[in-house]
Write a protein that holds these residues in place. Structure first.
Motif, PDB file in Angstrom:
ATOM      1  N   PHE A 191       3.393 -10.095  -6.809  1.00 32.15           N
ATOM      2  CA  PHE A 191       4.376  -9.919  -5.748  1.00 32.15           C
ATOM      3  C   PHE A 191       4.090  -8.601  -5.038  1.00 32.15           C
ATOM      4  O   PHE A 191       3.731  -7.616  -5.675  1.00 32.15           O
ATOM      5  CB  PHE A 191       5.815  -9.885  -6.285  1.00 32.15           C
ATOM      6  N   ALA A 192       4.248  -8.595  -3.723  1.00 30.02           N
ATOM      7  CA  ALA A 192       4.138  -7.358  -2.936  1.00 30.02           C
ATOM      8  C   ALA A 192       5.093  -7.439  -1.755  1.00 30.02           C
ATOM      9  O   ALA A 192       5.343  -8.517  -1.218  1.00 30.02           O
ATOM     10  CB  ALA A 192       2.716  -7.165  -2.438  1.00 30.02           C
ATOM     11  N   LYS A 193       5.621  -6.286  -1.367  1.00 30.22           N
ATOM     12  CA  LYS A 193       6.516  -6.222  -0.209  1.00 30.22           C
ATOM     13  C   LYS A 193       6.186  -4.969   0.593  1.00 30.22           C
ATOM     14  O   LYS A 193       5.891  -3.922   0.026  1.00 30.22           O
ATOM     15  CB  LYS A 193       7.972  -6.193  -0.651  1.00 30.22           C
ATOM     16  N   SER A 194       6.258  -5.106   1.892  1.00 32.31           N
ATOM     17  CA  SER A 194       6.054  -3.998   2.819  1.00 32.31           C
ATOM     18  C   SER A 194       7.214  -4.011   3.795  1.00 32.31           C
ATOM     19  O   SER A 194       7.522  -5.048   4.383  1.00 32.31           O
ATOM     20  CB  SER A 194       4.720  -4.156   3.557  1.00 32.31           C
ATOM     21  N   GLU A 195       7.878  -2.862   3.957  1.00 28.96           N
ATOM     22  CA  GLU A 195       8.979  -2.779   4.900  1.00 28.96           C
ATOM     23  C   GLU A 195       9.024  -1.404   5.552  1.00 28.96           C
ATOM     24  O   GLU A 195       8.517  -0.430   4.997  1.00 28.96           O
ATOM     25  CB  GLU A 195      10.310  -3.121   4.233  1.00 28.96           C
ATOM     26  N   ALA A 196       9.613  -1.350   6.720  1.00 22.25           N
ATOM     27  CA  ALA A 196       9.693  -0.100   7.484  1.00 22.25           C
ATOM     28  C   ALA A 196      10.572   0.909   6.763  1.00 22.25           C
ATOM     29  O   ALA A 196      11.593   0.566   6.169  1.00 22.25           O
ATOM     30  CB  ALA A 196      10.246  -0.379   8.882  1.00 22.25           C
ATOM     31  N   VAL A 197      10.135   2.163   6.812  1.00 22.06           N
ATOM     32  CA  VAL A 197      10.939   3.271   6.290  1.00 22.06           C
ATOM     33  C   VAL A 197      11.852   3.710   7.413  1.00 22.06           C
ATOM     34  O   VAL A 197      11.406   3.964   8.533  1.00 22.06           O
ATOM     35  CB  VAL A 197      10.041   4.441   5.838  1.00 22.06           C
ATOM     36  N   LEU A 198      13.121   3.784   7.132  1.00 23.65           N
ATOM     37  CA  LEU A 198      14.089   4.159   8.174  1.00 23.65           C
ATOM     38  C   LEU A 198      14.219   5.637   8.305  1.00 23.65           C
ATOM     39  O   LEU A 198      14.055   6.438   7.555  1.00 23.65           O
ATOM     40  CB  LEU A 198      15.443   3.529   7.887  1.00 23.65           C
TER      41      LEU A 198
END
Length: 180
Positions: free
Chosen positions: A173-180
């Protein structure tokens, strides 16, 4: 001995506006750069014949951040966009950092090509020694920094003296999301 005094002046409303205006239009600031966090898990077993680091990563994880020009990702005629900054830590199942992939380390590179987010160490290469390993995450098409996947691999082709490391381990599993 000479001394240097710095005069601090309170900005008038006119000067404050001018200073803010210059800051907003400063060409050295790239508004298209965006930072993302990335993390995920390694499988509980590595590929048959693996030894060294791929074995140590059983049940481990990875985490880090990267920065990329998102405008370049949206341009269809560019197939590979290099990251401007990144640090990703590879951890064993006890959360001990075993390796880091980082812009600050010699021989490290990172990119997004089509739907692949890749972090590579292409360190030492001699006739006797080599130090190559990389983390590749395969997201859905049109990847622009955000998404999740069950598809990826850590590959190792290192041989430093007596410390041989070879093989690969899947990413579960891997996830990439924007840092706010």
């Amino acid at each position: 001995m000479s001394s240097c005094a710095i005069s601090l002046k309170k900005l008038s409303p006119e000067n404050t506006t001018a200073a803010i205006g210059v800051r907003e239009t400063d060409p050295t600031i790239d508004v298209n750069l965006k930072t993302f966090s990335v993390w995920g898990n390694f499988a509980c077993t590595s590929a048959l014949g693996s030894l060294g680091l791929p074995m140590e990563l059983h049940g481990g994880s990875f985490s880090g951040t990267y920065t990329v020009n998102v405008e370049s990702l949206l341009t269809s005629n560019i197939s590979q966009v290099f990251l401007t900054n990144w640090t990703v830590s590879l951890l064993d199942s006890a959360n001990t950092v075993l390796r880091r992939l980082s812009k600050t380390l010699p021989g490290n590179t990172a990119y997004i090509q089509d739907n692949i987010l890749g972090f590579i160490n292409e360190g030492l290469f001699t006739r006797i020694n080599s130090d190559y390993y990389g983390l590749g995450l395969y997201f859905n098409s049109n990847f622009t920094g955000m998404g999740s996947t069950n598809n990826g691999i850590f590959e190792d082709r290192s041989s430093l003296g007596d410390a041989k490391s070879y093989g690969n381990i899947r990413i579960t599993f891997a996830k990439s999301e924007a840092v706010l």
